[in-house]
Motif scaffolding. Structure first.
Motif, PDB file in Angstrom:
ATOM      1  N   GLY A 111      48.983  93.777  19.254  1.00 55.57           N
ATOM      2  CA  GLY A 111      47.765  92.996  19.454  1.00 55.57           C
ATOM      3  C   GLY A 111      46.576  93.409  18.622  1.00 55.57           C
ATOM      4  N   VAL A 112      46.639  94.554  17.935  1.00 55.80           N
ATOM      5  CA  VAL A 112      45.512  95.002  17.121  1.00 55.80           C
ATOM      6  C   VAL A 112      45.299  93.998  15.996  1.00 55.80           C
ATOM      7  CG1 VAL A 112      44.664  96.867  15.628  1.00 55.80           C
ATOM      8  CG2 VAL A 112      45.900  97.409  17.717  1.00 55.80           C
ATOM      9  N   SER A 113      44.042  93.755  15.637  1.00 54.81           N
ATOM     10  CA  SER A 113      43.727  92.751  14.618  1.00 54.81           C
ATOM     11  C   SER A 113      44.392  93.073  13.281  1.00 54.81           C
ATOM     12  CB  SER A 113      42.214  92.627  14.437  1.00 54.81           C
ATOM     13  OG  SER A 113      41.674  93.836  13.964  1.00 54.81           O
ATOM     14  N   ASP A 114      44.550  92.044  12.464  1.00 60.01           N
ATOM     15  CA  ASP A 114      45.211  92.190  11.170  1.00 60.01           C
ATOM     16  C   ASP A 114      44.411  93.072  10.211  1.00 60.01           C
ATOM     17  OD1 ASP A 114      47.388  90.482  11.786  1.00 60.01           O
ATOM     18  OD2 ASP A 114      46.104  88.743  11.434  1.00 60.01           O
ATOM     19  N   ILE A 115      43.092  92.918  10.241  1.00 60.17           N
ATOM     20  CA  ILE A 115      42.226  93.644   9.308  1.00 60.17           C
ATOM     21  C   ILE A 115      41.059  94.240  10.078  1.00 60.17           C
ATOM     22  CG2 ILE A 115      40.627  93.375   7.355  1.00 60.17           C
ATOM     23  CD1 ILE A 115      42.537  91.176   6.350  1.00 60.17           C
ATOM     24  N   ILE A 116      40.687  95.440   9.681  1.00 63.45           N
ATOM     25  CA  ILE A 116      39.492  96.078  10.240  1.00 63.45           C
ATOM     26  C   ILE A 116      38.574  96.454   9.086  1.00 63.45           C
ATOM     27  CG2 ILE A 116      38.585  98.068  11.508  1.00 63.45           C
ATOM     28  CD1 ILE A 116      41.142  97.997  13.191  1.00 63.45           C
TER      29      ILE A 116
END
Length: 170
Positions: free
Chosen positions: A107-112
């Motif tokens: 679930g962590v976003s694709d880009i940070i």
């Protein structure tokens, strides 16, 4: 991942994701940390080991985004804008368990974008297709990220991601 048409008969697939294909990592082939394969069938190239279609459209948008960053933001610290390699298939339960022990989170976003701006600690970008929807894990990540002063956006194209990054940094 890049697909290149060769004489319009063969499709060359190049990837640097050695976690999915470890048997090809030890210098067997052109890429030291990846693999190359040829196929006459594009659908075979888009299917992972479990027979599920990969979301190549989201991967393509993300790749385009990273190509555009250097054009639109030439002075942006490049190590502070990165992809989170949490997606993709797992070969088996053991590999999945190893990733989990190593801290991989669904679930962590694709880009940070790890640059604080406008009272936010970071910008989290999630790529989705025109009809794509967030999973429950992604919704939970968004909730936790926003509760800790991070900006979270869902984008549907590389140009929309560039625009969100421009608004965030301005």
């Amino acid at each position: 991942m890049d697909n290149i048409n060769l004489n319009e008969k063969w499709i060359l697939k190049i990837t640097t994701d050695c976690t999915k294909y470890p048997e090809n990592v030890h210098g067997k082939g052109i890429l030291m940390y990846g693999y190359i394969s040829l196929s006459k069938n594009i659908n075979e190239m888009r299917t992972n080991f479990k027979g599920k279609k990969r979301n190549s459209e989201e991967a393509h948008m993300q790749s385009e985004f990273f190509k555009l960053i250097s054009v639109f933001f030439p002075h942006l610290p490049d190590k502070l804008v990165f992809a989170v390699p949490n997606g993709g298939s797992r070969k088996n339960a053991i590999e999945g368990a190893n990733f989990k022990r190593q801290g991989v989170k669904a679930g962590v976003s694709d880009i940070i974008v790890l640059i604080p701006k406008k009272g936010f600690a970071s910008l989290c970008i999630e790529f989705k297709t025109r009809v794509g929807k967030q999973s429950e894990e992604q919704k939970e990540f968004q909730k936790q990220a926003e509760s800790c002063r991070n900006k979270y956006v869902v984008v549907r194209s590389a140009s929309q991601a560039i625009e969100e990054l421009r608004k965030y940094l301005s």
